[in-house]
Motif scaffolding. Structure first.
Motif, mmCIF file in Angstrom:
data_model
loop_
_atom_site.group_PDB
_atom_site.id
_atom_site.type_symbol
_atom_site.label_atom_id
_atom_site.label_comp_id
_atom_site.label_asym_id
_atom_site.label_seq_id
_atom_site.Cartn_x
_atom_site.Cartn_y
_atom_site.Cartn_z
ATOM 1 N N ARG A 4 -13.550 9.023 -5.870
ATOM 2 C CA ARG A 4 -12.093 9.017 -6.018
ATOM 3 C C ARG A 4 -11.386 8.665 -4.706
ATOM 4 N NH1 ARG A 4 -12.825 13.591 -10.017
ATOM 5 N NH2 ARG A 4 -12.227 12.610 -11.986
ATOM 6 N N LEU A 5 -11.896 9.173 -3.599
ATOM 7 C CA LEU A 5 -11.291 8.843 -2.305
ATOM 8 C C LEU A 5 -11.365 7.339 -2.040
ATOM 9 C CD1 LEU A 5 -12.614 11.789 -0.108
ATOM 10 C CD2 LEU A 5 -10.209 11.313 -0.651
ATOM 11 N N SER A 6 -12.477 6.754 -2.390
ATOM 12 C CA SER A 6 -12.642 5.321 -2.166
ATOM 13 C C SER A 6 -11.836 4.502 -3.165
ATOM 14 C CB SER A 6 -14.114 4.942 -2.273
ATOM 15 O OG SER A 6 -14.268 3.552 -2.236
ATOM 16 N N ARG A 45 -2.664 5.496 -11.005
ATOM 17 C CA ARG A 45 -3.462 4.279 -11.124
ATOM 18 C C ARG A 45 -3.340 3.620 -12.492
ATOM 19 N NH1 ARG A 45 -4.501 1.998 -6.415
ATOM 20 N NH2 ARG A 45 -5.538 3.406 -5.033
ATOM 21 N N LYS A 61 0.926 3.844 -3.076
ATOM 22 C CA LYS A 61 0.072 4.937 -2.599
ATOM 23 C C LYS A 61 0.067 6.125 -3.555
ATOM 24 C CE LYS A 61 0.034 8.252 1.077
ATOM 25 N NZ LYS A 61 0.774 8.692 2.221
ATOM 26 N N ASP A 62 1.222 6.536 -4.012
ATOM 27 C CA ASP A 62 1.317 7.719 -4.853
ATOM 28 C C ASP A 62 1.505 7.406 -6.326
ATOM 29 O OD1 ASP A 62 1.066 9.434 -2.643
ATOM 30 O OD2 ASP A 62 3.191 9.164 -2.177
ATOM 31 N N ARG A 122 -15.661 13.282 -5.718
ATOM 32 C CA ARG A 122 -14.624 13.258 -4.683
ATOM 33 C C ARG A 122 -14.748 11.999 -3.824
ATOM 34 N NH1 ARG A 122 -13.168 17.388 0.105
ATOM 35 N NH2 ARG A 122 -11.085 16.582 0.471
ATOM 36 N N ARG A 133 0.833 -1.212 0.000
ATOM 37 C CA ARG A 133 0.000 0.000 0.000
ATOM 38 C C ARG A 133 0.859 1.251 0.000
ATOM 39 N NH1 ARG A 133 -5.502 -0.781 3.472
ATOM 40 N NH2 ARG A 133 -6.342 -2.357 2.091
ATOM 41 N N PHE A 151 -9.426 5.378 -5.554
ATOM 42 C CA PHE A 151 -8.028 5.620 -5.866
ATOM 43 C C PHE A 151 -7.148 5.859 -4.642
ATOM 44 C CE2 PHE A 151 -10.364 7.170 -9.678
ATOM 45 C CZ PHE A 151 -10.016 6.123 -10.504
ATOM 46 N N GLN A 152 -7.760 6.177 -3.508
ATOM 47 C CA GLN A 152 -6.962 6.408 -2.307
ATOM 48 C C GLN A 152 -7.262 5.390 -1.216
ATOM 49 O OE1 GLN A 152 -7.063 10.512 -1.085
ATOM 50 N NE2 GLN A 152 -6.813 11.239 -3.182
ATOM 51 N N ASP A 153 -8.100 4.396 -1.519
ATOM 52 C CA ASP A 153 -8.417 3.303 -0.592
ATOM 53 C C ASP A 153 -8.884 3.794 0.778
ATOM 54 O OD1 ASP A 153 -7.804 1.291 -2.444
ATOM 55 O OD2 ASP A 153 -5.673 1.403 -1.939
ATOM 56 N N LYS A 154 -9.669 4.842 0.783
ATOM 57 C CA LYS A 154 -10.209 5.364 2.046
ATOM 58 C C LYS A 154 -11.452 4.565 2.429
ATOM 59 C CE LYS A 154 -7.416 8.939 2.363
ATOM 60 N NZ LYS A 154 -6.341 8.946 3.306
#
Length: 171
Positions: free
Chosen positions: A129-131, A90, A86-87, A126, A82, A133-136
């Motif tokens: 994308r948070l879910s 994708r 992370k950065d 938003r 992860r 691409f950022q695995d929030k």
């Protein structure tokens, strides 16, 4: 097979029967895929068989210890991956990870997904994308967006359904 080896094999076989479900639970607690859980349980018993001087009275305790250590190793690898990705963009991850898709197909899929996301309302974009691409988690997104958990859950569900429909139409 010597009597000691025979006792060791019987003790390991009994431990397998007695502890299989418990060992599976150890791995399931960290949301491992089921196939990986099965593989890890198998690995525990393979390692037990490799121990030369094994006391039959301690087989269950050693099996549990091996399982917990394997789980820790799995979690460390997952955390490392992860952090590593992370950065990373994708699209590059998709291109490297996908098997059976050529680069053009992947770029097309990514483009279709991005176009579908662009059609969402800004707050839903938003959240998506948070879910995605950022695995929030839902809780993290709720905190970031100052929304309730249920609102995030609902919006994300509808956004995912919309994106899936758009991708399905384009395919």
């Amino acid at each position: 097979m010597t009597p000691t080896e025979n006792n060791k094999s019987k003790a390991i076989a009994n431990a397998y029967i007695e502890m299989r479900a418990q060992l599976l639970a150890i791995f399931r607690q960290v949301c491992m895929p089921e196939a990986d859980c099965e593989d890890m349980v198998q690995e525990v018993f393979v390692r037990l068989l490799g121990i030369e001087t094994l006391q039959t009275e301690t087989v269950n305790a050693i099996a549990a210890t091996i399982a917990f250590r394997l789980r820790i190793d799995y979690l460390r690898r997952r955390a490392f991956m992860r952090r590593l990705y992370k950065d990373a963009p994708r699209a590059e991850i998709y291109e490297q990870a996908a098997i059976g898709y050529n680069t053009c197909e992947l770029r097309e899929l990514i483009s279709i997904e991005q176009n579908a996301i662009a059609q969402l309302r800004p707050e839903n974009q938003r959240i998506y994308r948070l879910s995605r691409f950022q695995d929030k988690t839902y809780d993290e997104i709720a905190d970031i967006m100052s929304m309730s958990y249920r609102s995030v859950e609902s919006r994300l569900y509808r956004s995912r359904m919309f994106v899936r429909e758009q991708v399905a139409k384009a395919m």
